[in-house]
Design a protein around this motif. Structure first.
Motif, PDB file in Angstrom:
ATOM      1  N   ILE A   1     -61.685  -3.459  33.669  1.00 41.98           N
ATOM      2  CA  ILE A   1     -62.845  -2.769  33.883  1.00 41.98           C
ATOM      3  C   ILE A   1     -62.799  -1.773  32.735  1.00 41.98           C
ATOM      4  CG2 ILE A   1     -64.124  -1.434  35.401  1.00 41.98           C
ATOM      5  CD1 ILE A   1     -63.679  -3.756  37.369  1.00 41.98           C
ATOM      6  N   SER A   2     -61.619  -1.165  32.650  1.00 43.97           N
ATOM      7  CA  SER A   2     -61.494   0.028  31.775  1.00 43.97           C
ATOM      8  C   SER A   2     -61.699  -0.375  30.426  1.00 43.97           C
ATOM      9  CB  SER A   2     -60.287   1.061  31.832  1.00 43.97           C
ATOM     10  OG  SER A   2     -59.206   0.264  32.113  1.00 43.97           O
ATOM     11  N   GLU A   3     -61.017  -1.652  29.624  1.00 43.63           N
ATOM     12  CA  GLU A   3     -61.580  -1.809  28.543  1.00 43.63           C
ATOM     13  C   GLU A   3     -62.883  -2.323  28.379  1.00 43.63           C
ATOM     14  OE1 GLU A   3     -60.052  -5.557  25.240  1.00 43.63           O
ATOM     15  OE2 GLU A   3     -59.361  -5.613  27.594  1.00 43.63           O
ATOM     16  N   ILE A   4     -63.709  -2.867  29.494  1.00 41.34           N
ATOM     17  CA  ILE A   4     -64.924  -2.997  29.131  1.00 41.34           C
ATOM     18  C   ILE A   4     -65.757  -1.568  29.207  1.00 41.34           C
ATOM     19  CG2 ILE A   4     -67.249  -3.879  30.494  1.00 41.34           C
ATOM     20  CD1 ILE A   4     -65.475  -6.130  31.859  1.00 41.34           C
ATOM     21  N   ASP A   5     -65.355  -0.934  29.887  1.00 40.64           N
ATOM     22  CA  ASP A   5     -65.937   0.728  29.864  1.00 40.64           C
ATOM     23  C   ASP A   5     -65.622   1.310  28.235  1.00 40.64           C
ATOM     24  OD1 ASP A   5     -66.950   0.687  32.171  1.00 40.64           O
ATOM     25  OD2 ASP A   5     -65.234   1.590  33.123  1.00 40.64           O
ATOM     26  N   ARG A   6     -64.702   0.937  27.644  1.00 40.82           N
ATOM     27  CA  ARG A   6     -64.206   1.477  26.341  1.00 40.82           C
ATOM     28  C   ARG A   6     -65.037   0.867  25.332  1.00 40.82           C
ATOM     29  NH1 ARG A   6     -61.396  -0.461  22.521  1.00 40.82           N
ATOM     30  NH2 ARG A   6     -60.619  -2.195  23.660  1.00 40.82           N
ATOM     31  N   LEU A   7     -65.304  -0.202  25.283  1.00 37.40           N
ATOM     32  CA  LEU A   7     -66.038  -1.206  24.471  1.00 37.40           C
ATOM     33  C   LEU A   7     -67.568  -0.852  24.674  1.00 37.40           C
ATOM     34  CD1 LEU A   7     -64.409  -4.650  25.044  1.00 37.40           C
ATOM     35  CD2 LEU A   7     -64.244  -3.552  23.070  1.00 37.40           C
ATOM     36  N   LEU A   8     -67.989  -0.527  25.914  1.00 38.00           N
ATOM     37  CA  LEU A   8     -69.158   0.125  26.032  1.00 38.00           C
ATOM     38  C   LEU A   8     -69.536   1.114  25.474  1.00 38.00           C
ATOM     39  CD1 LEU A   8     -72.118  -0.450  27.408  1.00 38.00           C
ATOM     40  CD2 LEU A   8     -71.184   0.821  29.362  1.00 38.00           C
ATOM     41  N   GLN A   9     -68.653   2.147  25.592  1.00 36.18           N
ATOM     42  CA  GLN A   9     -68.659   3.428  25.080  1.00 36.18           C
ATOM     43  C   GLN A   9     -68.669   3.441  23.390  1.00 36.18           C
ATOM     44  OE1 GLN A   9     -65.330   5.776  26.191  1.00 36.18           O
ATOM     45  NE2 GLN A   9     -66.685   7.401  27.171  1.00 36.18           N
ATOM     46  N   ASP A  10     -67.904   2.627  22.942  1.00 34.03           N
ATOM     47  CA  ASP A  10     -68.084   2.453  21.326  1.00 34.03           C
ATOM     48  C   ASP A  10     -69.352   1.936  20.998  1.00 34.03           C
ATOM     49  OD1 ASP A  10     -65.226   3.490  21.651  1.00 34.03           O
ATOM     50  OD2 ASP A  10     -64.433   1.396  21.148  1.00 34.03           O
ATOM     51  N   LYS A  11     -69.892   0.966  21.551  1.00 32.38           N
ATOM     52  CA  LYS A  11     -70.901   0.295  21.189  1.00 32.38           C
ATOM     53  C   LYS A  11     -72.334   1.290  21.504  1.00 32.38           C
ATOM     54  CE  LYS A  11     -73.283  -3.332  19.743  1.00 32.38           C
ATOM     55  NZ  LYS A  11     -73.045  -3.888  18.463  1.00 32.38           N
ATOM     56  N   GLU A  12     -71.987   2.229  22.407  1.00 32.35           N
ATOM     57  CA  GLU A  12     -73.143   3.131  22.719  1.00 32.35           C
ATOM     58  C   GLU A  12     -73.225   4.103  21.617  1.00 32.35           C
ATOM     59  OE1 GLU A  12     -74.224   6.128  26.433  1.00 32.35           O
ATOM     60  OE2 GLU A  12     -73.063   4.178  27.052  1.00 32.35           O
ATOM     61  N   LYS A  13     -71.930   4.589  21.180  1.00 33.20           N
ATOM     62  CA  LYS A  13     -71.979   5.585  19.916  1.00 33.20           C
ATOM     63  C   LYS A  13     -72.515   4.842  18.648  1.00 33.20           C
ATOM     64  CE  LYS A  13     -68.070   8.270  21.159  1.00 33.20           C
ATOM     65  NZ  LYS A  13     -66.586   7.662  21.460  1.00 33.20           N
ATOM     66  N   GLU A  14     -72.369   3.651  18.671  1.00 35.80           N
ATOM     67  CA  GLU A  14     -72.514   2.681  17.351  1.00 35.80           C
ATOM     68  C   GLU A  14     -74.172   2.734  17.373  1.00 35.80           C
ATOM     69  OE1 GLU A  14     -72.108  -1.702  15.712  1.00 35.80           O
ATOM     70  OE2 GLU A  14     -70.425  -0.898  16.949  1.00 35.80           O
ATOM     71  N   ILE A  15     -74.661   2.466  18.642  1.00 30.05           N
ATOM     72  CA  ILE A  15     -76.161   2.251  18.773  1.00 30.05           C
ATOM     73  C   ILE A  15     -76.987   3.613  18.477  1.00 30.05           C
ATOM     74  CG2 ILE A  15     -78.118   1.741  20.321  1.00 30.05           C
ATOM     75  CD1 ILE A  15     -76.105  -0.307  21.414  1.00 30.05           C
ATOM     76  N   MET A  16     -76.360   4.788  18.957  1.00 29.22           N
ATOM     77  CA  MET A  16     -77.053   5.952  19.059  1.00 29.22           C
ATOM     78  C   MET A  16     -76.976   6.848  17.741  1.00 29.22           C
ATOM     79  SD  MET A  16     -78.794   6.242  21.644  1.00 29.22           S
ATOM     80  CE  MET A  16     -79.533   7.415  21.618  1.00 29.22           C
ATOM     81  N   GLN A  17     -76.059   6.352  16.949  1.00 30.32           N
ATOM     82  CA  GLN A  17     -75.770   6.862  15.718  1.00 30.32           C
ATOM     83  C   GLN A  17     -76.972   6.639  14.931  1.00 30.32           C
ATOM     84  OE1 GLN A  17     -72.712   5.354  13.259  1.00 30.32           O
ATOM     85  NE2 GLN A  17     -71.815   7.096  12.522  1.00 30.32           N
ATOM     86  N   VAL A  18     -77.562   7.723  14.187  1.00 27.67           N
ATOM     87  CA  VAL A  18     -78.806   7.640  13.341  1.00 27.67           C
ATOM     88  C   VAL A  18     -78.199   7.575  11.695  1.00 27.67           C
ATOM     89  CG1 VAL A  18     -81.053   8.612  12.814  1.00 27.67           C
ATOM     90  CG2 VAL A  18     -80.169   8.672  14.963  1.00 27.67           C
TER      91      VAL A  18
END
Length: 186
Positions: free
Chosen positions: A169-186
């Motif tokens: 679950i913490s690996e899933i959370d870490r991957l999600l955080q990375d993807k979130e940063k990537e998506i929100m980066q303009v």
């Protein structure tokens, strides 16, 4: 599933949940075209649903454009419908058996909706990991009840299953955080 406790099998299933999540979030676009964007698209073809990449070839001719070459002419309409209804916000332009799919600029609202989709994928992966944990715990209880495993072994294995679940679950959370940063980066 037979209720025989097997730590390696539980680990394999949890890794499967993480792999499925990685594949899901790879399909979320971050502003650059990638053939993976169309991975979740399922086409109604020959009486069943199948992945788009089994009825067409997907290429990236330009950074903000996808090209889809459909193998069977009769499938063009079904592919178009599948892409439009895929919730990816794409509008294909049909040219015979080929489609061009321009990728719109990601605005703030679209980015937020992609982050929401990523969170849904993460929740689905966590639920899968918890199901694996439940199966493992059920197998342990049964092994202990049937006398195949002592109470100490059962407790020790139960702790291992819980730790494996927490790590997954913490690996899933870490991957999600990375993807979130990537998506929100303009």
């Amino acid at each position: 599933m037979s209720l025989k406790f097997d730590l390696k099998e539980l680990k394999r299933r949890m890794e499967g949940a993480v792999a499925a999540f990685k594949s899901d979030i790879a399909s979320l676009r971050t502003g650059r075209a990638s053939a993976n964007i169309l991975d979740p698209v399922q086409v109604e073809a020959y009486g069943s649903r199948m992945p788009l990449n089994q009825v067409a070839n997907i290429t990236v001719p330009e950074p903000r454009m996808l090209a889809v070459s459909i193998w069977d002419k009769s499938m063009v309409k079904a592919v178009e419908v599948a892409i439009r209804e895929s919730n990816l916000g794409l509008n294909p332009i049909i040219e015979g058996q080929n489609m061009r799919i321009p990728l719109p600029e990601l605005n703030e609202e679209r980015r937020k909706s992609l982050v929401k989709v990523a969170h849904d994928y993460a929740e689905k992966a966590k639920v899968a990991a918890r199901h694996v944990r439940r199966d493992g715990m059920d197998a342990l209880k049964k092994a202990e009840k049937d006398g195949d495993m002592g109470q100490d072994d059962s407790r020790s294995n139960s702790d291992k299953v819980q730790k494996m679940t927490d790590d997954t679950i913490s690996e899933i959370d870490r991957l999600l955080q990375d993807k979130e940063k990537e998506i929100m980066q303009v």
